[in-house]
Design a protein around this motif. Structure first.
Motif, PDB file in Angstrom:
ATOM      1  N   VAL A   1     -36.768  21.906   5.370  1.00 30.27           N
ATOM      2  CA  VAL A   1     -36.048  21.251   4.566  1.00 30.27           C
ATOM      3  C   VAL A   1     -36.890  20.298   4.238  1.00 30.27           C
ATOM      4  N   PHE A   2     -37.400  19.236   4.571  1.00 28.18           N
ATOM      5  CA  PHE A   2     -37.410  18.055   3.938  1.00 28.18           C
ATOM      6  C   PHE A   2     -38.615  18.187   3.450  1.00 28.18           C
ATOM      7  N   GLN A   3     -38.972  19.425   2.873  1.00 27.75           N
ATOM      8  CA  GLN A   3     -40.811  19.480   3.186  1.00 27.75           C
ATOM      9  C   GLN A   3     -40.647  19.726   1.212  1.00 27.75           C
ATOM     10  N   LEU A   4     -41.400  19.272   0.211  1.00 18.72           N
ATOM     11  CA  LEU A   4     -41.328  19.628  -0.679  1.00 18.72           C
ATOM     12  C   LEU A   4     -42.937  20.255  -1.254  1.00 18.72           C
ATOM     13  N   PRO A   5     -42.810  21.397  -1.717  1.00 22.53           N
ATOM     14  CA  PRO A   5     -44.083  22.037  -2.401  1.00 22.53           C
ATOM     15  C   PRO A   5     -44.230  21.153  -3.334  1.00 22.53           C
ATOM     16  N   PRO A   6     -45.659  21.763  -3.464  1.00 17.12           N
ATOM     17  CA  PRO A   6     -46.876  21.111  -5.054  1.00 17.12           C
ATOM     18  C   PRO A   6     -46.124  22.100  -5.992  1.00 17.12           C
ATOM     19  N   GLY A   7     -46.324  22.166  -7.357  1.00 20.19           N
ATOM     20  CA  GLY A   7     -45.663  23.244  -8.940  1.00 20.19           C
ATOM     21  C   GLY A   7     -44.519  23.020  -9.329  1.00 20.19           C
ATOM     22  N   ASN A   8     -44.073  23.922  -9.651  1.00 25.31           N
ATOM     23  CA  ASN A   8     -42.930  23.800 -11.033  1.00 25.31           C
ATOM     24  C   ASN A   8     -41.779  24.462 -10.250  1.00 25.31           C
ATOM     25  N   ILE A   9     -41.176  23.151  -9.416  1.00 21.62           N
ATOM     26  CA  ILE A   9     -39.680  23.331  -9.331  1.00 21.62           C
ATOM     27  C   ILE A   9     -39.094  22.130  -9.018  1.00 21.62           C
ATOM     28  N   CYS A  10     -37.590  22.177  -9.283  1.00 19.74           N
ATOM     29  CA  CYS A  10     -36.845  21.395  -9.702  1.00 19.74           C
ATOM     30  C   CYS A  10     -36.883  20.239  -8.612  1.00 19.74           C
TER      31      CYS A  10
ATOM     32  N   ILE B   1     -42.963  12.287  -8.529  1.00 14.92           N
ATOM     33  CA  ILE B   1     -42.925  13.002  -6.876  1.00 14.92           C
ATOM     34  C   ILE B   1     -42.895  11.747  -6.472  1.00 14.92           C
ATOM     35  N   ARG B   2     -42.145  11.079  -5.328  1.00 14.36           N
ATOM     36  CA  ARG B   2     -41.669   9.978  -4.870  1.00 14.36           C
ATOM     37  C   ARG B   2     -42.516  10.323  -3.903  1.00 14.36           C
ATOM     38  N   TRP B   3     -43.119   9.077  -3.221  1.00 12.10           N
ATOM     39  CA  TRP B   3     -43.917   9.426  -2.415  1.00 12.10           C
ATOM     40  C   TRP B   3     -44.169   9.361  -0.991  1.00 12.10           C
ATOM     41  N   VAL B   4     -42.568   9.408  -0.714  1.00 11.33           N
ATOM     42  CA  VAL B   4     -42.280  10.017   0.835  1.00 11.33           C
ATOM     43  C   VAL B   4     -41.519  11.381   0.029  1.00 11.33           C
ATOM     44  N   ALA B   5     -41.403  12.283   0.135  1.00 13.08           N
ATOM     45  CA  ALA B   5     -40.298  13.229  -0.354  1.00 13.08           C
ATOM     46  C   ALA B   5     -40.320  14.043  -0.008  1.00 13.08           C
TER      47      ALA B   5
ATOM     48  N   PRO C   1     -61.678  14.961   1.406  1.00 10.31           N
ATOM     49  CA  PRO C   1     -61.857  15.470   0.312  1.00 10.31           C
ATOM     50  C   PRO C   1     -59.709  15.621  -0.770  1.00 10.31           C
ATOM     51  N   ALA C   2     -60.017  15.571  -1.282  1.00 15.57           N
ATOM     52  CA  ALA C   2     -59.549  16.308  -2.830  1.00 15.57           C
ATOM     53  C   ALA C   2     -57.843  17.545  -2.726  1.00 15.57           C
ATOM     54  N   GLU C   3     -59.614  18.429  -2.344  1.00 11.58           N
ATOM     55  CA  GLU C   3     -59.150  19.869  -2.169  1.00 11.58           C
ATOM     56  C   GLU C   3     -58.656  20.476  -1.111  1.00 11.58           C
ATOM     57  N   ALA C   4     -59.412  19.136   0.353  1.00  6.55           N
ATOM     58  CA  ALA C   4     -58.339  19.461   1.780  1.00  6.55           C
ATOM     59  C   ALA C   4     -56.645  18.935   1.326  1.00  6.55           C
ATOM     60  N   ARG C   5     -56.306  17.673   0.498  1.00  4.16           N
ATOM     61  CA  ARG C   5     -55.293  17.275   0.214  1.00  4.16           C
ATOM     62  C   ARG C   5     -54.541  18.275  -0.119  1.00  4.16           C
ATOM     63  N   ASN C   6     -54.334  18.796  -1.180  1.00  2.00           N
ATOM     64  CA  ASN C   6     -53.813  19.362  -1.743  1.00  2.00           C
ATOM     65  C   ASN C   6     -53.739  20.932  -1.400  1.00  2.00           C
ATOM     66  N   ARG C   7     -54.187  21.237   0.261  1.00  2.06           N
ATOM     67  CA  ARG C   7     -53.603  22.522   0.911  1.00  2.06           C
ATOM     68  C   ARG C   7     -52.268  21.918   1.377  1.00  2.06           C
ATOM     69  N   TYR C   8     -51.982  20.926   1.620  1.00  2.00           N
ATOM     70  CA  TYR C   8     -50.714  19.986   2.548  1.00  2.00           C
ATOM     71  C   TYR C   8     -49.991  21.318   2.880  1.00  2.00           C
TER      72      TYR C   8
ATOM     73  N   LEU D   1     -51.928  15.553   5.793  1.00  2.44           N
ATOM     74  CA  LEU D   1     -52.619  16.009   4.440  1.00  2.44           C
ATOM     75  C   LEU D   1     -51.961  15.206   2.697  1.00  2.44           C
ATOM     76  N   LYS D   2     -50.469  15.357   3.724  1.00  3.12           N
ATOM     77  CA  LYS D   2     -48.693  15.181   3.008  1.00  3.12           C
ATOM     78  C   LYS D   2     -49.170  13.829   2.319  1.00  3.12           C
ATOM     79  N   GLU D   3     -49.668  12.806   3.686  1.00  2.93           N
ATOM     80  CA  GLU D   3     -49.688  11.269   2.912  1.00  2.93           C
ATOM     81  C   GLU D   3     -50.954  11.414   2.181  1.00  2.93           C
ATOM     82  N   CYS D   4     -52.015  12.023   1.776  1.00  6.15           N
ATOM     83  CA  CYS D   4     -53.093  11.230   1.265  1.00  6.15           C
ATOM     84  C   CYS D   4     -53.322  11.789  -0.119  1.00  6.15           C
ATOM     85  N   ARG D   5     -52.264  12.892   0.079  1.00  6.95           N
ATOM     86  CA  ARG D   5     -53.096  13.706  -1.357  1.00  6.95           C
ATOM     87  C   ARG D   5     -52.553  13.393  -2.276  1.00  6.95           C
ATOM     88  N   ARG D   6     -52.011  11.734  -2.887  1.00  9.14           N
ATOM     89  CA  ARG D   6     -51.702  11.219  -4.049  1.00  9.14           C
ATOM     90  C   ARG D   6     -52.521   9.596  -4.069  1.00  9.14           C
TER      91      ARG D   6
END
Length: 320
Positions: free
Chosen positions: A195-204, A3-7, A168-175, A116-121
């Motif tokens: 439309v410019f955001q991508l969720p975590p998970g198993n997607i293309c 996943i790129r830094w800026v998704a 906290p890491a658990e908060a970051r994952n809720r972006y 939170l998205k900025e911090c998630r990784r």
């Protein structure tokens, strides 16, 4: 998957399909040189802006220009994006926005999701960050992506670590959860930007759809359906940016069924709004090419639809 830094994959894919269609449907060879200079702006809008941005300012009402000059008289409102993040540490900002979001503030929920998205990784421990940086220097890669300037990337990683220290890491994952809540709760800015955001998970993500497995494809189609629903909500709510995004979706047929008349109507509506707001017209070339490819009766129908789209009480709000 990497996943790129800026998704911004979903939005860039939308714009890429739009540009591909444009380049493949030129009807007049003599216009090739001039058409190569016209394109839909591929720059990021709002949520994918650089980290260092100014504090949000207050809403700025703008009086309509004379109808004789610009055509349809619109109710106009130009708004500085509330989603802009502070330049310093984000811990206090995230804490404040969490309280507001839990209290029902939809815009605060979207701001929270972006922070939170900025911090998630970003690593939560300094030793973990050091290990990542050391590996990057050895391999010249980060998250599977080639790194041309390790020193610059190391400095960026440490800057982001300081911005996200204490989150906290658990908060970051809720972006994405907060972003979705904002869109569902009526945040116009969230709806037009999802439309410019991508969720975590198993997607293309960065691969062609044909290269994804069945589960990834199913998840991606579900995501596109949800993004289309949010985008249409934003259009109904008066979002000016949603007009060109919906037009692009009708044009490339990914999120919405391919429909040339609807594509022209929405892109033309954004063009009229651009003229009225005195902002950059990013779709003029596409509108012109579509008009050449359509029958006069279809253009007339689409022109009528464009005027109807910007004649609602909600139209228009433009986030800059």
């Amino acid at each position: 998957m990497n996943i790129r830094w800026v998704a911004a994959g979903a939005g860039l894919a939308l714009l890429s399909c739009l540009l591909w269609w444009w380049s493949q449907t030129r009807l007049d060879a003599s216009r090739t040189a001039s058409q190569q200079e016209r394109s839909v702006e591929a720059g990021r809008i709002g949520p994918e802006a650089p980290d260092a941005v100014p504090e949000p300012t207050t809403d700025v009402p703008v009086e309509p220009a004379p109808a004789a000059r610009w055509g349809p008289r619109l109710r106009r409102l130009i708004v500085d994006r509330r989603s802009q993040l502070p330049t310093g540490p984000l811990q206090a900002f995230i804490r404040e926005r969490t309280e507001a979001a839990e209290g029902g503030d939809a815009d605060a929920a979207y701001q929270l999701g972006l922070a939170l998205k900025e911090c998630r990784r970003i690593q939560t421990a300094p030793e973990a960050l050091d290990a990542v940086i050391q590996t990057m220097y050895q391999t010249r890669r980060l998250d599977g992506i080639s790194v041309e300037n390790p020193d610059r990337m190391a400095a960026e990683l440490r800057r982001r670590y300081e911005r996200c220290r204490g989150v906290p890491a658990e908060a970051r994952n809720r972006y994405y959860e907060w972003m979705s809540l904002a869109a569902d709760s009526g945040s116009l800015e969230a709806q037009e930007s999802m439309v410019f955001q991508l969720p975590p998970g198993n997607i293309c993500r960065e691969r062609e759809l044909e290269m994804c497995d069945a589960t990834q494809r199913a998840n991606t189609f579900a995501l596109r359906e949800q993004q289309a629903a949010w985008l249409l909500q934003a259009r109904r709510g008066g979002s000016a940016n949603a007009l060109w995004q919906v037009g692009a979706a009708y044009l490339n047929g990914e999120m919405l069924p391919r429909d040339t008349i609807q594509a022209y109507a929405h892109l033309r509506a954004f063009q009229l709004v651009s003229q009225s707001f005195d902002i950059e017209d990013r779709v003029a070339g596409l509108v012109a090419d579509l008009a050449e490819s359509m029958r006069p009766v279809e253009v007339a129908e689409a022109e009528t639809e464009a005027l109807e789209l910007i004649s609602t009480r909600q139209c228009c709000v433009y986030f800059r």
